[in-house]
Design an enzyme around this catalytic site. Sequence first.
Site, PDB file in Angstrom:
ATOM      1  N   SER A 297       0.690  -1.122  -0.063  1.00 14.97           N
ATOM      2  CA  SER A 297       0.185   0.102  -0.144  1.00 14.97           C
ATOM      3  C   SER A 297       0.794   1.284  -0.055  1.00 14.97           C
ATOM      4  O   SER A 297       0.596   2.265  -0.589  1.00 14.97           O
ATOM      5  CB  SER A 297      -0.981   0.199   1.328  1.00 14.97           C
ATOM      6  OG  SER A 297      -0.139  -0.151   2.490  1.00 14.97           O
TER       7      SER A 297
ATOM      8  N   HIS B 182      -0.949   5.569   6.826  1.00 14.19           N
ATOM      9  CA  HIS B 182      -0.563   5.701   5.475  1.00 14.19           C
ATOM     10  C   HIS B 182       0.080   7.112   5.119  1.00 14.19           C
ATOM     11  O   HIS B 182      -0.773   8.133   5.593  1.00 14.19           O
ATOM     12  CB  HIS B 182      -1.264   4.938   4.642  1.00 14.19           C
ATOM     13  CG  HIS B 182      -1.459   3.603   4.597  1.00 14.19           C
ATOM     14  ND1 HIS B 182      -2.317   2.655   5.420  1.00 14.19           N
ATOM     15  CD2 HIS B 182      -0.869   2.641   4.003  1.00 14.19           C
ATOM     16  CE1 HIS B 182      -2.055   1.626   5.257  1.00 14.19           C
ATOM     17  NE2 HIS B 182      -1.154   1.264   4.306  1.00 14.19           N
TER      18      HIS B 182
END
Length: 269
Positions: free
Chosen positions: A44, A251
Amino acid sequence: MKLSRLAALSSSLLLAATAALMGAAPASAASEAASTDYVALGDSYSSGVGAGSYDSASGNCKRSTKAYPRLWAAAHSPSTFAFTACSGARTGDVTASQLGPLNTGTDLVSITIGGNDAGFSDVMTTCVLQSESSCLSRINQARAYVDTTLPGKLDQVYSAIRGKAPAARVVVLGYPRFYKLNGTCTAGLSETERKAINDASDYLNNATAKRAADHGFTFASVVGSFTGHEICSGSAWLHSVNWLNIGDSYHPTAAGQSGGYLPPFSSAA
């Protein structure tokens, strides 16, 4: 008079030659990039989760137009660009489903991988929802995995990449430190937990860098570029816990991709 004219003419020719060379350098670099076949692999952090602007065709892989591989491709116009990085990918997912575009003509490969194998998501869930002692215990389990199991899994991925793309320059990117210690955060995890998480990220990066070097790959650290932009910095390039969109948690934001990941990759590519 003749000597002065000759000197002036020589000076003019030297300046013209210098200007021509300076003008040719960017063109040469652009030409080199345009002849590059580039494949972006990984998890990711490479697909761009957290950056938004996802390609609907990528489905649950959540490949973002703001992810560093796409930003690099947009800036350099490689002759071919394949983007197979996928949210949630582990080492086995890369070897099973991401290596298709690699071939003997591939010139450049980028990859982030290993965090999911080491249980990063479960570590953060444990630390956010459970006690400090449970958090530290889970981090120690992840570190043990990095010692005993992850190196072999990274070897499998790196060997598979080299086998399919023997001439490629392979850039392995690491993960950021997540917290600025003694920063702006007044609630949530303890400083002990934040430091343990940062140390675990460094531990994973060090192990990954060693495996990359042993395969002749380039390791690009992103710790420096994220310094001053960690969670609790007041200018974070990383999402903290996002209860509305839990997958974005921890993230990089779009700024984290363009400012945190793209520069180290561009320098190493």
